[in-house]
Structures are given as structure tokens and as C-alpha cells.
Design a protein around this motif. Structure first.
Motif, PDB file in Angstrom:
ATOM      1  N   GLN A 199       0.828  -1.204   0.000  1.00 61.12           N
ATOM      2  CA  GLN A 199       0.000   0.000   0.000  1.00 61.12           C
ATOM      3  C   GLN A 199       0.863   1.256   0.000  1.00 61.12           C
ATOM      4  O   GLN A 199       1.789   1.396   0.807  1.00 61.12           O
ATOM      5  CB  GLN A 199      -0.926   0.008   1.217  1.00 61.12           C
ATOM      6  N   LYS A 200       0.543   2.182  -0.890  1.00 56.70           N
ATOM      7  CA  LYS A 200       1.345   3.390  -1.055  1.00 56.70           C
ATOM      8  C   LYS A 200       0.731   4.601  -0.374  1.00 56.70           C
ATOM      9  O   LYS A 200       1.427   5.404   0.221  1.00 56.70           O
ATOM     10  CB  LYS A 200       1.539   3.691  -2.550  1.00 56.70           C
ATOM     11  N   THR A 201      -0.590   4.758  -0.472  1.00 54.07           N
ATOM     12  CA  THR A 201      -1.262   5.938   0.068  1.00 54.07           C
ATOM     13  C   THR A 201      -2.138   5.552   1.248  1.00 54.07           C
ATOM     14  O   THR A 201      -3.088   4.789   1.077  1.00 54.07           O
ATOM     15  CB  THR A 201      -2.147   6.609  -1.003  1.00 54.07           C
ATOM     16  N   PRO A 202      -1.830   6.044   2.451  1.00 57.07           N
ATOM     17  CA  PRO A 202      -2.649   5.704   3.620  1.00 57.07           C
ATOM     18  C   PRO A 202      -4.113   6.121   3.419  1.00 57.07           C
ATOM     19  O   PRO A 202      -4.400   7.212   2.932  1.00 57.07           O
ATOM     20  CB  PRO A 202      -1.996   6.512   4.753  1.00 57.07           C
ATOM     21  N   GLY A 203      -5.029   5.230   3.776  1.00 55.38           N
ATOM     22  CA  GLY A 203      -6.444   5.539   3.664  1.00 55.38           C
ATOM     23  C   GLY A 203      -7.026   5.336   2.281  1.00 55.38           C
ATOM     24  O   GLY A 203      -8.216   5.568   2.062  1.00 55.38           O
ATOM     25  N   GLU A 204      -6.196   4.895   1.335  1.00 56.20           N
ATOM     26  CA  GLU A 204      -6.679   4.686  -0.029  1.00 56.20           C
ATOM     27  C   GLU A 204      -6.134   3.368  -0.559  1.00 56.20           C
ATOM     28  O   GLU A 204      -5.043   2.931  -0.172  1.00 56.20           O
ATOM     29  CB  GLU A 204      -6.234   5.838  -0.922  1.00 56.20           C
ATOM     30  N   ILE A 205      -6.894   2.742  -1.437  1.00 53.92           N
ATOM     31  CA  ILE A 205      -6.482   1.468  -2.005  1.00 53.92           C
ATOM     32  C   ILE A 205      -6.778   1.485  -3.501  1.00 53.92           C
ATOM     33  O   ILE A 205      -7.780   2.055  -3.926  1.00 53.92           O
ATOM     34  CB  ILE A 205      -7.209   0.293  -1.308  1.00 53.92           C
ATOM     35  N   THR A 206      -5.901   0.896  -4.293  1.00 49.62           N
ATOM     36  CA  THR A 206      -6.093   0.859  -5.734  1.00 49.62           C
ATOM     37  C   THR A 206      -6.145  -0.588  -6.214  1.00 49.62           C
ATOM     38  O   THR A 206      -5.689  -1.508  -5.526  1.00 49.62           O
ATOM     39  CB  THR A 206      -4.957   1.588  -6.470  1.00 49.62           C
ATOM     40  N   GLN A 207      -6.678  -0.751  -7.415  1.00 55.33           N
ATOM     41  CA  GLN A 207      -6.733  -2.079  -8.004  1.00 55.33           C
ATOM     42  C   GLN A 207      -5.335  -2.648  -8.198  1.00 55.33           C
ATOM     43  O   GLN A 207      -5.101  -3.846  -8.010  1.00 55.33           O
ATOM     44  CB  GLN A 207      -7.460  -2.030  -9.348  1.00 55.33           C
ATOM     45  N   GLN A 208      -4.398  -1.789  -8.563  1.00 56.05           N
ATOM     46  CA  GLN A 208      -3.023  -2.242  -8.757  1.00 56.05           C
ATOM     47  C   GLN A 208      -2.438  -2.807  -7.464  1.00 56.05           C
ATOM     48  O   GLN A 208      -1.764  -3.842  -7.474  1.00 56.05           O
ATOM     49  CB  GLN A 208      -2.151  -1.101  -9.276  1.00 56.05           C
ATOM     50  N   GLU A 209      -2.724  -2.151  -6.332  1.00 55.71           N
ATOM     51  CA  GLU A 209      -2.219  -2.638  -5.054  1.00 55.71           C
ATOM     52  C   GLU A 209      -2.826  -3.978  -4.686  1.00 55.71           C
ATOM     53  O   GLU A 209      -2.140  -4.870  -4.172  1.00 55.71           O
ATOM     54  CB  GLU A 209      -2.502  -1.591  -3.969  1.00 55.71           C
ATOM     55  N   VAL A 210      -4.118  -4.137  -4.955  1.00 52.47           N
ATOM     56  CA  VAL A 210      -4.773  -5.419  -4.694  1.00 52.47           C
ATOM     57  C   VAL A 210      -4.141  -6.512  -5.547  1.00 52.47           C
ATOM     58  O   VAL A 210      -3.863  -7.616  -5.071  1.00 52.47           O
ATOM     59  CB  VAL A 210      -6.289  -5.327  -4.964  1.00 52.47           C
ATOM     60  N   ASP A 211      -3.902  -6.203  -6.824  1.00 55.50           N
ATOM     61  CA  ASP A 211      -3.298  -7.183  -7.733  1.00 55.50           C
ATOM     62  C   ASP A 211      -1.901  -7.588  -7.264  1.00 55.50           C
ATOM     63  O   ASP A 211      -1.551  -8.774  -7.281  1.00 55.50           O
ATOM     64  CB  ASP A 211      -3.228  -6.620  -9.151  1.00 55.50           C
TER      65      ASP A 211
END
Length: 341
Positions: A266-278
Motif C-alpha cells: 500500500q502506497k497511500t494511507p487511507g486509499e487502495i487501488t486495483q493495482q495494489e490489490v493485484d
């Protein structure tokens, strides 16, 4: 640790409806205002931190934990009123009795075998615009039991809307938005209760399935939540296709290891992206392949279990942490809304 377990029996007809009623007859076409979790957004905000418990009574929702709930999406209810919950309980009680007697009319107010209670759960809200959750409980007492004996709860169901502002803002005033319905108990009672609500409030119920992609989002989100050190392992269950006999693969990861991996992704606290999930899932797949030479990417993710909650692709969930209950319900509300839209 990882190993092979027998295939879990899947519930047939995940997309079935309780009745053949198609769509809301009076309802407008509901438009999407934002990209939603239910349709695989490229990025989204994480659920908010657990709300302060100062004004909330955890005992009011504790009974929702550690039970198996079946999910349904529900179109907006027409002419529903929170001021008439006791009236609804009496009418539903009479309807259930009539159904049990194969359609014979039953007088409202007469003592019946099954008692119906309809109440409000105001703590289960994500915003001021949300409607308070509505709880429906069926209880029964054996005819041989004394009149003052305790009644036995035989079925529970509840409607809720947690952070469902997008849907609430796009419906007329006469409609109440409670898009997520959860049921625990015999499916026959779920069908009867659903039938009464559909006929009374011109709404429709539909089983809510959870796609493998959305399960992977849940795995990543719930892994990032803070829990005590005694939390159970995160478990992913995969179904192996194209085999003569059903076979599931269970993949368990120590919670601290899973959290450490997610923290590096995870790069941004409080936010999640599809790329991070992948990336998170790919790392887990690579680790499994290194040890067992099995490509999990060729299987289907069917269940996710964490210390926060568990979810099965057939639309069956279990809540384990009361403080994260609103956050989990927010995700499920989004899934329900995406199916209605």
C-alpha cells in the motif's frame, strides 16, 4: 501453512430471486454518480476508522456477530414508514400464519405459533442520510411449553444501508433505500418474509453473489485493519476447475505476515487501488507456487476469512469484529447497490 481440503458445497442459484417479480414497477432508472466497489473501480477510499462507541451500544449489534448471513440486494421500498414497525409486525405475523395454513386467511391480532418483531437498529448507519437498519425476528414457543416460557428465535433478517448516499440521492421521496438484506435461518422463512415485503412495498429481492475480484479486495482491505495479536490466520479458499471431483485448496497466512506484506504494497494511507490489490494477491500466489508448484491464478477464489469477517462467493458472510461492522457493511451495501443499478 497450506493444504488441501474437500470442496465446499456451493449454494445453487446465486442470482435467483425470491419471487418471479422482475424490477421495481414504480422505480426510476438509478444512475451511478461515482465509480463503485461493486463494479471493480481502479481505486477507492478505505472504509473509515471504527466510529466512536460513546453514543453506540455494542450490545445492540453483538447478536449479529459470528452468525452465517445470506446476502440479498433489495430495490427501494415504496411507502415504507419507520413509524409503522409494530403494524408491519402484526401484518407479517398474519401473513406467515396464512402461508402455513396454505392460504387460509388469519385474523390480525390473534395469537399465532410464530411471533414477529420488527425493530430499528439506529447504530448501523454510515452517514446522516442513511436510513436506520430494520431488524425482523421470528420466534416460536412449543405448544407443550408453559405460556411464561422463553420463546426461541428461529429466524432473523435485517435491512441496512451504510454509506449508500449515491442511491438515496437518486430516488423519489416516497421510496426508502435499504438495499442490503441479510438473513439467518431456514430459507423457507426467508422466502415468506421476502414475499411479504415485495408485495407490501413493491420491491424486489435478489441473491447477492460476490465475485472473485471483490473477494480479493476484501482480503486486502481486511488484512490492513488493526486487530489484536491473537487474531486468527487469514485463509483464502480456491476452487480447482475441470476436475472429475470437486476440489478446494485452502491457503492460510499468519495475520502478522499478511499485514506486513500489505504494508509494503500500500502506497497511500487511507486509499487502495486495483493495482495494489493485484500486487498483494500476486505476491501470495508466487509464495504458494514456490512451495507447492501450484498456480493459484488458474483457480477461482471462492472464500476469504480474516479476523474482521469472512465472505463466500455465494453471498454468505460472517462478521467477527463489532468495531469494523459498519466498514464491512459499507462494502456490502455498495455491492447491493451495484446489482440494483
Amino acid at each position: 501453512a497450506a493444504g488441501l481440503v474437500p470442496a465446499m458445497e456451493s449454494a445453487d442459484g446465486a442470482a435467483r430471486t425470491l419471487l418471479s417479480i422482475g424490477r421495481l414497477s414504480r422505480g426510476p432508472p438509478f444512475g451511478r454518480a461515482h465509480s463503485r466497489f461493486g463494479i471493480s473501480p481502479s481505486g477507492r477510499l478505505l472504509p473509515p476508522a471504527p466510529r466512536s462507541q460513546e453514543n453506540a451500544d455494542p450490545q445492540r449489534t453483538a447478536f449479529l456477530l459470528r452468525k452465517q448471513w445470506t446476502l440479498y440486494s433489495v430495490s427501494p421500498l415504496y411507502k415504507f414508514s419507520n413509524a409503522r414497525l409494530r403494524v408491519y409486525a402484526r401484518l407479517l405475523s398474519a401473513f406467515i400464519a396464512a402461508e402455513k395454513q396454505k392460504g387460509l386467511a388469519v385474523e390480525v391480532g390473534v395469537e399465532l405459533d410464530i411471533k414477529v418483531a420488527v425493530s430499528s437498529l439506529p447504530d448501523l448507519k454510515g452517514s446522516d442520510q442513511d436510513q436506520a437498519a430494520i431488524l425482523v425476528q421470528l420466534s416460536s414457543r412449543s405448544p407443550a411449553s408453559p405460556k411464561n416460557s422463553e420463546e426461541k428465535l428461529i429466524w432473523s433478517g435485517w435491512f441496512c444501508c451504510v454509506s449508500g448516499d449515491d442511491l438515496s440521492e437518486n430516488v423519489p421521496e416516497d421510496f426508502t433505500c435499504l438495499p442490503l438484506f441479510l438473513a439467518n435461518g431456514a430459507e423457507s422463512y426467508t422466502s415468506i418474509v421476502g414475499s411479504w415485503f415485495q408485495k407490501t412495498f413493491d420491491c424486489s429481492f435478489c441473491r447477492l453473489a460476490i465475485s472473485p475480484l471483490n473477494l480479493s479486495w476484501m482480503a486486502a482491505m481486511w488484512t490492513g485493519c488493526k486487530v489484536d495479536k491473537t487474531a486468527s490466520a487469514m485463509e483464502l479458499v480456491f476452487s480447482v476447475p475441470c476436475l472429475p471431483q470437486p476440489l478446494d485448496i485452502s491457503y492460510a497466512i499468519h495475520p502478522e505476515d499478511a499485514k506486513a506484506l500489505w504494508d509494503t504494497v500500500q502506497k497511500t494511507p487511507g486509499e487502495i487501488t486495483q493495482q495494489e490489490v493485484d500486487v498483494f494477491m500476486d505476491c501470495l500466489y508466487s509464495h504458494f507456487h514456490r512451495h507447492f508448484k501450484i498456480h493459484l491464478s488458474a483457480t477461482k477464489l471462492v472464500k476469504v476469512s480474516t479476523a474482521i469477517a469472512s465472505a463466500h462467493c455465494d453471498g454468505i458472510v460472517k462478521f467477527l469484529q463489532s468495531q469494523y461492522l459498519p466498514g464491512v457493511l459499507m462494502l456490502l451495501t455498495e455491492l447491493a447497490i451495484s446489482q440494483i443499478q
